[in-house]
Design an enzyme around this catalytic site. Structure first.
Site, PDB file in Angstrom:
ATOM      1  N   ASP A  19       0.906  -1.187   0.020  1.00  0.00           N
ATOM      2  CA  ASP A  19      -0.048  -0.017   0.254  1.00  0.00           C
ATOM      3  C   ASP A  19       0.776   1.199   0.097  1.00  0.00           C
ATOM      4  O   ASP A  19       1.108   1.873   0.925  1.00  0.00           O
ATOM      5  CB  ASP A  19      -1.024  -0.076   1.151  1.00  0.00           C
ATOM      6  CG  ASP A  19      -1.793   1.352   1.157  1.00  0.00           C
ATOM      7  OD1 ASP A  19      -2.061   1.822   0.220  1.00  0.00           O
ATOM      8  OD2 ASP A  19      -2.491   1.618   2.673  1.00  0.00           O
ATOM      9  N   ASN A 238     -39.896   9.199  -1.541  1.00  0.00           N
ATOM     10  CA  ASN A 238     -38.576   9.431  -2.100  1.00  0.00           C
ATOM     11  C   ASN A 238     -37.475   8.567  -1.345  1.00  0.00           C
ATOM     12  O   ASN A 238     -36.761   7.817  -1.826  1.00  0.00           O
ATOM     13  CB  ASN A 238     -38.120  10.872  -2.303  1.00  0.00           C
ATOM     14  CG  ASN A 238     -36.916  11.102  -3.028  1.00  0.00           C
ATOM     15  OD1 ASN A 238     -36.654  12.276  -3.812  1.00  0.00           O
ATOM     16  ND2 ASN A 238     -35.978  10.221  -3.028  1.00  0.00           N
ATOM     17  N   ARG A 247     -42.712  14.224  -1.434  1.00  0.00           N
ATOM     18  CA  ARG A 247     -42.041  13.695  -2.658  1.00  0.00           C
ATOM     19  C   ARG A 247     -42.071  12.193  -2.896  1.00  0.00           C
ATOM     20  O   ARG A 247     -41.800  11.437  -1.789  1.00  0.00           O
ATOM     21  CB  ARG A 247     -40.678  14.251  -2.907  1.00  0.00           C
ATOM     22  CG  ARG A 247     -39.999  14.097  -4.067  1.00  0.00           C
ATOM     23  CD  ARG A 247     -38.557  14.550  -3.895  1.00  0.00           C
ATOM     24  NE  ARG A 247     -38.331  15.748  -3.281  1.00  0.00           N
ATOM     25  CZ  ARG A 247     -37.194  16.318  -2.711  1.00  0.00           C
ATOM     26  NH1 ARG A 247     -36.032  15.346  -3.151  1.00  0.00           N
ATOM     27  NH2 ARG A 247     -36.973  17.291  -2.255  1.00  0.00           N
ATOM     28  N   ASP A 374     -31.707  12.659 -10.514  1.00  0.00           N
ATOM     29  CA  ASP A 374     -31.419  13.932  -9.868  1.00  0.00           C
ATOM     30  C   ASP A 374     -29.963  14.017  -9.940  1.00  0.00           C
ATOM     31  O   ASP A 374     -29.131  13.025  -9.132  1.00  0.00           O
ATOM     32  CB  ASP A 374     -31.755  14.025  -8.843  1.00  0.00           C
ATOM     33  CG  ASP A 374     -31.671  12.783  -7.557  1.00  0.00           C
ATOM     34  OD1 ASP A 374     -31.586  11.489  -8.285  1.00  0.00           O
ATOM     35  OD2 ASP A 374     -31.876  12.800  -6.259  1.00  0.00           O
ATOM     36  N   GLU A 564     -21.548   3.387  -6.821  1.00  0.00           N
ATOM     37  CA  GLU A 564     -22.964   3.860  -7.190  1.00  0.00           C
ATOM     38  C   GLU A 564     -23.173   3.962  -8.432  1.00  0.00           C
ATOM     39  O   GLU A 564     -24.294   3.732  -8.997  1.00  0.00           O
ATOM     40  CB  GLU A 564     -23.225   5.207  -6.462  1.00  0.00           C
ATOM     41  CG  GLU A 564     -24.538   6.148  -6.781  1.00  0.00           C
ATOM     42  CD  GLU A 564     -24.599   7.193  -6.336  1.00  0.00           C
ATOM     43  OE1 GLU A 564     -25.787   7.835  -5.894  1.00  0.00           O
ATOM     44  OE2 GLU A 564     -23.697   8.002  -6.385  1.00  0.00           O
TER      45      GLU A 564
END
Length: 626
Positions: A19, A238, A247, A374, A564
């Site tokens: 590392d 949401n 929402r 979004d 993501e």
């Protein structure tokens, strides 16, 4: 053979050698020798020999396995060599199934409440939990926890939740309660990273992966939580945070119900009857109320209510917009001492000044967030004026699913509604979409601006939701397949929007995370299933391979990272648009990946041909194959 040794000593030696950039990971960016000597033993732990672990992937596997053993409280580890030198696809899939789903699971109860309420989104020392006025059991249970958790504040919501009320608690954010069963929180899966709440459309795609991995318990539980939300909050939220109360999110509930029940009918018809009734209620009250999300032409839009600036955005997100409005307002009002961005925002928020045009902008912005996309230039400052292809495709699927469920399980009639009634609704929607949204010349559906009465001609992955929903003809599907591959296919899969749209809208400001060059798991999964439904096996195989190759390549090179989203053009997880990339910050090992990314990997592996699976194991680049 297996490694046996002291965990902490081995960790320190491994990191010291390999590392080199000190980030507690072993990646291709490190400049160590990429060869680490260990002692391995036979299964009886009697015969020892030296073994050299070679290459970034195997070294990072070893680091991860040591971290997993350490997390169990062990000081000495016994790790099979087969796990250290595990092939990339097998390792990713196994980690998702054995570790990631459990690590992403949350409950709002005595056992799980502290983890949720003390996350990075909590803005002060008070841990707020908002409970619906209609949930007497929840109110009683959560108030009883205040003796155990002194910082816990249980707030009972008013029965009538207005935008004014939601604005009044913007500076007192908190989690919204979900379902309880025998004083235990009904579990749910969160997206990952900084998220500790249950999101709308994320949950459906996570459910696809959960079912493939034999976790019907979690898939069913999330449907139960959705039904709780509809009953007590009036909609699928949401997400269950206080600032999302006005929402909703893209509607996937019927698909979720249908897929869970068809694969696990032992759940029982009583449950199916209950959740079907609640899904129909959501369809009628959230989506089909004229003047809100149902427009005069019979098609739907996203339309989120709210007042002022959405509070969940990062500081500075709206600075460019606020600066332009501040300048225009000062000029219109003939104010010689111009507002700063901050003083203008404060005056607008507290109601000192009225700016209807800015109200409209934030209505569009909230609606954009309700869409799940979004953010994107496709929807910026226009979303509430659009009948969007994605939403109307999803509602067509709702109507078809209602018809199917009523016909298949309830002899064609359910609570006064027939399967024919829902099929007629689907047929009417299909005709309207083909009239207003289908573009024969360009071979795709486009969002329809009902105020301007024209198509937007914005090239987006959302234009292909009709393939997934099955509402197009075979000829339309063939045209869409060709257009999709020409406009959106990139090295790593399907981009959110086309390169052409990026070039046309780049002048407007910063890159939006749902736009080119980024690609997202739900778009890939829907495109794959849509293409397969119309018989386009070759194109499906190529797109699945491109996406899985990119995920695998990044995981191999960067210590197992499953984020993501990806830049599908550069085929990298190093995405910095807007909110950055969730799921990339961890030490030693990611134990959760990212919800719908995990699902897309598991789903993709079930679709990929054996021949391409072998090529994926060898990490052959798409450029060599297609």
């Amino acid at each position: 053979m297996q490694f046996k040794g002291n965990i902490e000593t081995t960790l320190q030696q491994l990191l010291a050698q390999e590392d080199t950039d000190g980030d507690k990971k072993i990646t291709i960016d490190d400049t160590g020798p990429k060869a680490f000597e260990i002692t391995v033993y036979d299964n009886a732990l009697t015969k020892a020999e030296k073994h050299i672990i070679k290459g970034t992937h195997h070294l990072s596997n070893f680091l991860q396995e040591l971290a997993l053993e350490k997390a169990l409280g062990k000081t000495e580890a016994v790790i099979p060599l087969s796990k250290i030198e595990e092939s990339p696809t097998n390792r990713i899939s196994r980690m998702i199934k054995d570790y990631f789903w459990d690590d992403l699971t949350r409950t709002i109860d005595k056992k799980g409440i502290e983890k949720i309420l003390t996350d990075s989104k909590a803005q002060d020392t008070v841990q707020r939990l908002y409970v619906p006025a209609t949930d007497e059991q929840g109110i009683s249970y959560y108030k009883s926890l205040t003796t155990t958790f002194p910082n816990l504040e249980v707030v009972v919501l008013p029965e009538n939740i207005t935008p004014e009320y939601v604005k009044s608690i913007n500076d007192k954010p908190g989690i919204l309660a979900l379902a309880l069963e025998n004083e235990s929180g009904v579990p749910f899966v969160v997206p990952g990273g900084r998220f500790n709440e249950m999101y709308g459309w994320d949950s459906y795609f996570e459910g696809v992966g959960l079912l493939l991995d034999g976790r019907v318990d979690l898939a069913k539980a999330m449907i139960d939580n959705f039904c709780y939300q509809i009953q007590h909050y009036g909609k699928i939220l949401n997400a269950n945070r206080s600032y999302y109360l006005t929402r909703t999110q893209p509607p996937f509930l019927t698909s979720f119900i249908r897929e869970v029940y068809s694969t696990h009918p032992e759940i029982g018809k009583v449950w199916l009857s209950q959740v079907l009734a609640i899904a129909i209620k959501e369809y009628e009250t959230v989506w089909m109320e004229r003047g809100v999300r149902l427009t005069q032409n019979g098609l739907n839009r996203y339309y989120a209510q709210g007042i002022g600036i959405p509070p969940e955005t990062e500081e500075g997100h709206f600075d460019e917009v606020l600066a332009a409005f501040a300048k225009a307002y000062s000029k219109k009002q003939n104010i010689h001492q111009p507002f700063t961005i901050r003083t203008f925002a404060e005056a607008y928020q507290n109601g000192t000044i009225s700016v209807p045009e800015l109200d409209a902008y934030f209505t569009h912005d909230r609606s954009l967030r309700e869409s799940g996309h979004d953010t994107s230039w496709r929807l910026d400052d226009v979303c509430a004026d659009l009948n969007v292809v994605d939403l109307n495709s999803l509602l067509y699927k709702y109507e078809v699913d209602f018809a199917y469920l009523v016909d298949t399980y309830f002899n064609g009639a359910f609570q006064g509604r027939s399967s024919d009634f829902f099929m007629s609704k689907a047929s009417e929607r299909k005709k309207r979409m083909n009239t207003l949204m289908w573009n024969e010349e360009q071979g795709q559906y486009f969002d329809y601006n009902f105020k301007k009465q024209e198509q937007t001609h914005f090239e987006s992955a959302s234009n292909y939701f009709p393939l997934w929903a099955g509402l197009c003809t075979q000829d339309q599907a063939s045209a869409m397949k060709d257009t999709l591959m020409a406009q959106l296919k990139e090295k790593g899969g399907i981009a959110g929007t086309s390169r052409k749209m990026n070039d046309e809208f780049a002048y407007k400001g910063p890159q939006r995370q749902w736009d080119y060059p980024n690609g997202w798991a739900p778009h890939q999964m829907m495109v794959w299933r849509g293409l397969l439904q119309f018989g386009f096996e070759k194109e499906t195989q190529e797109l699945v391979y491109r996406w899985l190759w990119m995920i695998t390549r990044n995981a191999v090179d960067y210590n197992g990272v499953i984020p993501e989203k990806y830049d599908v053009v550069a085929t990298t997880h190093k995405v910095f648009a807007e909110y950055g990339n969730v799921g990339t910050e961890f030490d030693y090992i990611t134990t959760s990946g990212f919800g719908w990314m995990n699902a897309s990997y598991q789903y993709g592996l079930t679709l990929l041909s054996p021949d391409l699976r072998k090529k994926l194991e060898a990490l052959l680049s798409p450029d060599e194959l297609f």
